[in-house]
Motif scaffolding. Structure first.
Motif, PDB file in Angstrom:
ATOM      1  N   HIS A 101       0.860  -1.196   0.000  1.00  0.00           N
ATOM      2  CA  HIS A 101       0.000   0.000   0.000  1.00  0.00           C
ATOM      3  C   HIS A 101       0.885   1.230   0.000  1.00  0.00           C
ATOM      4  O   HIS A 101       1.272   1.756   1.048  1.00  0.00           O
ATOM      5  N   HIS A 103       1.687   5.096  -1.985  1.00  0.00           N
ATOM      6  CA  HIS A 103       1.411   6.192  -2.933  1.00  0.00           C
ATOM      7  C   HIS A 103       2.725   6.970  -3.012  1.00  0.00           C
ATOM      8  O   HIS A 103       3.072   7.665  -2.065  1.00  0.00           O
ATOM      9  N   LYS A 210      -8.106  -0.161  -8.239  1.00  0.00           N
ATOM     10  CA  LYS A 210      -8.324   0.315  -6.867  1.00  0.00           C
ATOM     11  C   LYS A 210      -9.562   1.184  -6.846  1.00  0.00           C
ATOM     12  O   LYS A 210      -9.695   2.111  -7.647  1.00  0.00           O
ATOM     13  N   HIS A 271      -6.809  -1.196   4.669  1.00  0.00           N
ATOM     14  CA  HIS A 271      -7.121  -0.655   6.018  1.00  0.00           C
ATOM     15  C   HIS A 271      -8.069  -1.556   6.820  1.00  0.00           C
ATOM     16  O   HIS A 271      -7.675  -2.126   7.810  1.00  0.00           O
ATOM     17  N   ASP A 344       0.607   2.647   3.591  1.00  0.00           N
ATOM     18  CA  ASP A 344      -0.059   3.922   3.291  1.00  0.00           C
ATOM     19  C   ASP A 344       0.790   5.121   3.716  1.00  0.00           C
ATOM     20  O   ASP A 344       0.305   6.240   3.747  1.00  0.00           O
TER      21      ASP A 344
HETATM   22 ZN   LIG Z   1      -3.802   4.840   0.644  1.00  0.00          ZN
END
Ligand SMILES: [Zn+2]
Length: 440
Positions: A101, A103, A210, A271, A344
């Motif tokens: 995960h 970005h 996603k 999550h 994340d």
């Molecule tokens: Zn994310």
């Protein structure tokens, strides 16, 4: 122990001098990102027993080109004559870490995010390239990107494959597809809208799709517990992706959205903040995946959000969500749900005195996994999630040579991952602190 420390100190000193020497030489050779036909042999390290089979002590690992060709105890493996020998000096070799995960263009609410509000695409591309390099050097050799923008992720993946930019192996989901007002950037509505958006991402080269089927911690409208997509929208999108052989993952914190999307065939949740025992039971029964990103809601995150200047309301939401998130993770581990490591946060982001990736593994251990299970969650299991177990995730002949080294056995104490000081991807050494190698 004393002798070993002294030896390490001496090696460190020599390496330090060598590094100084390298800096003094104007034409010092840069790290080549193409391994060509070179043969590298890692000697004197211990290969961790990732399948619980016990470690190989004083191991020899032979790498030819970008692949591992032989692994075994010293004396049992033939070392090719032309090979370059790299001493591992009692270190522990583990498969390259994988973070599911990520970005690379992450922007969050707060002062740092606000400063990026007017970032242009060329600026974004350069920032993502810098983040890719830092991710790799922190020991993460594969990432799954789950929400980038303007196709920069596809360009970056190509640049890394061509060796123009240094970074991890990239699997990407392109842009996050959401209903209008949803937790993502590519808004659409109705089954045809979702079908078109999914096909657009796949056309650009997406490995995953996603979506966001519930709100997020950062949202200022809507409820995390809601399930805003219709059955028609969700089932059409999942069908389109699956017909193209592409799995679908969803940002999700909502039990209602979990129930709906599991019924319609989704593959993975990110999550899972408020997932119930019933949701997790169904995931377990159907072999679905959870990527917990537990670091975003625990103590280390508060420190991070403060640093980037997040507003107080956000910090409060992190705290309240964090307690439920933690309980959910403990239940998922106890029930044996498939878990793949993801953060994340940038894989290298400082968190709890280490990187987000390592902190995430430590938290899995704290929530109920054994150290070996926590290590597998970021290697073997992530490879299984990506359906590339035949390529990465183990130190095994035939697989790509993605290898990281640490000072102690992480299956005895997962915090050994804090000592990563050697990173090889596709047979290329990008970092080797003991021998003064650091890719720039
Ligand atoms: Zn994310």
């Amino acid at each position: 122990m004393k002798i070993r420390q002294l030896r390490r100190w001496a090696i460190g000193l020599v390496a330090g001098l060598a590094a100084v020497g390298a800096q003094a030489r104007p034409n010092a050779e840069p790290v080549k990102t193409d391994p060509g036909n070179a043969t590298i042999v890692l000697t004197g390290g211990n290969v961790v027993g990732i399948d619980g089979e016990g470690a190989i002590r004083d191991a020899v690992v032979v790498i030819h080109g970008d692949k591992i060709v032989a692994v075994g105890p010293a004396g049992s493996v033939t070392v090719p004559q032309e090979a370059r020998i790299v001493p591992m000096d009692g270190k522990w070799l583990i498969p390259g870490l994988m973070n599911m995960h990520v970005h690379l263009g992450l922007k969050l609410p707060g002062a740092e995010g606000a400063a990026l509000a007017s970032e242009t695409d060329p600026e974004l591309a350069l920032r993502m390239a810098a983040n890719a390099r830092k991710s790799l050097l922190s020991g993460v050799t594969t990432v799954r990107l789950v929400g980038e923008s303007h196709g920069v992720d596809f360009a970056l993946r190509r640049a890394i494959q061509r060796g123009e930019v240094i970074g991890p192996r990239i699997k990407t989901a392109g842009e996050i597809i959401v209903p209008t007002g949803g937790h993502g950037s590519l808004e659409t509505d109705g089954p045809y809208g979702f079908a078109h958006a999914a096909r657009e991402q796949i056309k650009q080269g997406a490995d995953w799709i996603k979506i966001a089927i519930s709100g997020g911690i950062a949202d200022t409208h809507g409820s995390i517990a809601a399930a805003p997509m219709t059955d028609e929208e969700l089932s059409t999108l999942i069908e389109v992706a699956h017909r193209n052989g592409i799995p679908v993952t969803a940002h999700n914190g909502s039990p209602a959205a979990a129930e709906q999307s599991l019924r319609l065939g989704i593959d993975c949740f990110e999550h899972g903040y408020y997932l119930t025992e019933a949701n997790l039971k169904e995931m377990k029964a159907k072999g679905k995946w959870l990527v917990p990103t537990i670091v975003v809601s625990q103590a280390g995150a508060r420190e991070f959000y403060k640093k980037i200047g997040s507003p107080e309301w956000y910090l409060e939401r992190v705290d309240s969500t964090g307690q439920e998130h933690w309980k959910m993770l403990q239940t998922a581990i106890r029930m044996g749900v498939n878990i793949a490591l993801g953060t994340d946060q940038f894989p290298y982001e400082p968190n709890g005195g280490t990187t987000a990736t390592v902190a995430e593994a430590e938290l899995y251990n704290k929530a109920g996994m054994t150290p070996l299970q926590a290590l597998r969650a970021g290697t073997v299991e992530t490879a299984r999630l990506l359906r590339i177990e035949d390529q990465v995730g183990r130190i095994k002949p035939g697989l790509y040579a993605d290898i990281v080294a640490v000072e102690a056995d992480p299956t005895a104490d997962i915090s050994a991952l804090r000592t990563i000081d050697f990173v090889m991807k596709n047979g290329v050494i990008y970092r080797d602190d003991a021998h003064g190698v650091m890719a720039d």
